[in-house]
Scaffold this motif. Structure first.
Motif, PDB file in Angstrom:
ATOM      1  N   GLN A   1       0.857  -1.198   0.000  1.00  0.00           N
ATOM      2  CA  GLN A   1       0.000   0.000   0.000  1.00  0.00           C
ATOM      3  C   GLN A   1       0.883   1.235   0.000  1.00  0.00           C
ATOM      4  O   GLN A   1       1.740   1.407   0.854  1.00  0.00           O
ATOM      5  CB  GLN A   1      -0.893   0.004   1.231  1.00  0.00           C
ATOM      6  N   ARG A   2       0.644   2.121  -0.964  1.00  0.00           N
ATOM      7  CA  ARG A   2       1.446   3.333  -1.060  1.00  0.00           C
ATOM      8  C   ARG A   2       0.948   4.364  -0.055  1.00  0.00           C
ATOM      9  O   ARG A   2      -0.249   4.597   0.070  1.00  0.00           O
ATOM     10  CB  ARG A   2       1.379   3.877  -2.478  1.00  0.00           C
ATOM     11  N   GLN A   3       1.895   4.978   0.619  1.00  0.00           N
ATOM     12  CA  GLN A   3       1.553   6.013   1.596  1.00  0.00           C
ATOM     13  C   GLN A   3       2.550   7.154   1.534  1.00  0.00           C
ATOM     14  O   GLN A   3       3.738   6.945   1.250  1.00  0.00           O
ATOM     15  CB  GLN A   3       1.559   5.439   3.013  1.00  0.00           C
ATOM     16  N   THR A  24       7.787   8.434   2.236  1.00  0.00           N
ATOM     17  CA  THR A  24       7.043   7.587   1.309  1.00  0.00           C
ATOM     18  C   THR A  24       7.250   6.127   1.675  1.00  0.00           C
ATOM     19  O   THR A  24       8.334   5.737   2.117  1.00  0.00           O
ATOM     20  CB  THR A  24       7.487   7.812  -0.137  1.00  0.00           C
ATOM     21  N   SER A  25       6.216   5.344   1.501  1.00  0.00           N
ATOM     22  CA  SER A  25       6.319   3.903   1.712  1.00  0.00           C
ATOM     23  C   SER A  25       5.441   3.206   0.694  1.00  0.00           C
ATOM     24  O   SER A  25       4.428   3.758   0.248  1.00  0.00           O
ATOM     25  CB  SER A  25       5.909   3.520   3.141  1.00  0.00           C
ATOM     26  N   GLY A  26       5.843   1.988   0.334  1.00  0.00           N
ATOM     27  CA  GLY A  26       5.088   1.249  -0.657  1.00  0.00           C
ATOM     28  C   GLY A  26       5.367   1.699  -2.079  1.00  0.00           C
ATOM     29  O   GLY A  26       4.707   1.246  -3.011  1.00  0.00           O
ATOM     30  N   THR A  28       8.178   2.280  -5.270  1.00  0.00           N
ATOM     31  CA  THR A  28       9.504   2.107  -5.843  1.00  0.00           C
ATOM     32  C   THR A  28       9.938   3.511  -6.233  1.00  0.00           C
ATOM     33  O   THR A  28       9.561   4.015  -7.285  1.00  0.00           O
ATOM     34  CB  THR A  28       9.469   1.181  -7.070  1.00  0.00           C
ATOM     35  N   GLU A 114      -1.444  10.283  -5.873  1.00  0.00           N
ATOM     36  CA  GLU A 114      -1.306   9.801  -4.501  1.00  0.00           C
ATOM     37  C   GLU A 114      -1.035  11.002  -3.596  1.00  0.00           C
ATOM     38  O   GLU A 114      -0.216  11.851  -3.943  1.00  0.00           O
ATOM     39  CB  GLU A 114      -0.148   8.806  -4.370  1.00  0.00           C
TER      40      GLU A 114
END
Length: 125
Positions: A1-3, A24-26, A28, A114
């Motif tokens: 999950q992108r956060q 940022t997480s999730g 690339t 996002e």
């Protein structure tokens, strides 16, 4: 999950400085452009700056040009917004956002897919 999660906001006196962080997480990270935006009370959201996470190219709008600097730390998946000489009219909610770098740098909010939740920055007189 992108956060995306912003931090570093708060209250600062006019003329002061703040450094905002966007974690940022999730993601690339090499595949994304990260932008910073702000929304002042009663106004539309506006872009401030963005950075290509892969090659470090940046783009600034006129909204805070000359008073801000955007940077990244790829190893930490972080993007920073250094803000100087802050003014009361800089008060607002600051958000970071991400877009696919395939489409290039951009500073309009509708070009980002996002979003973080935003963080309050208040500049007092």
């Amino acid at each position: 999950q992108r956060q995306l999660v912003e931090s570093g906001g708060g209250v600062v006196q006019s003329g002061g400085s703040l450094r905002l962080s966007c974690r940022t997480s999730g993601f690339t990270v090499d595949f994304w452009v990260i932008g910073w935006f702000r929304q002042a009370p009663g106004k539309e959201r506006e872009g401030i700056a963005c950075i290509d996470m892969s090659d470090g190219r940046t783009l600034y709008t006129d909204s805070m040009k000359g008073r801000v600097s955007i940077s990244r730390d790829k190893e930490k998946n972080m993007v920073y917004l250094e803000m100087n000489n802050l003014r009361p009219e800089d008060t607002g909610v600051y958000s970071c956002a991400a877009r696919d770098r395939f489409y290039g740098l951009a500073t309009r909010d509708y070009e980002y897919s996002e979003w973080g939740q935003g963080i309050q920055v208040t500049v007092s007189t």
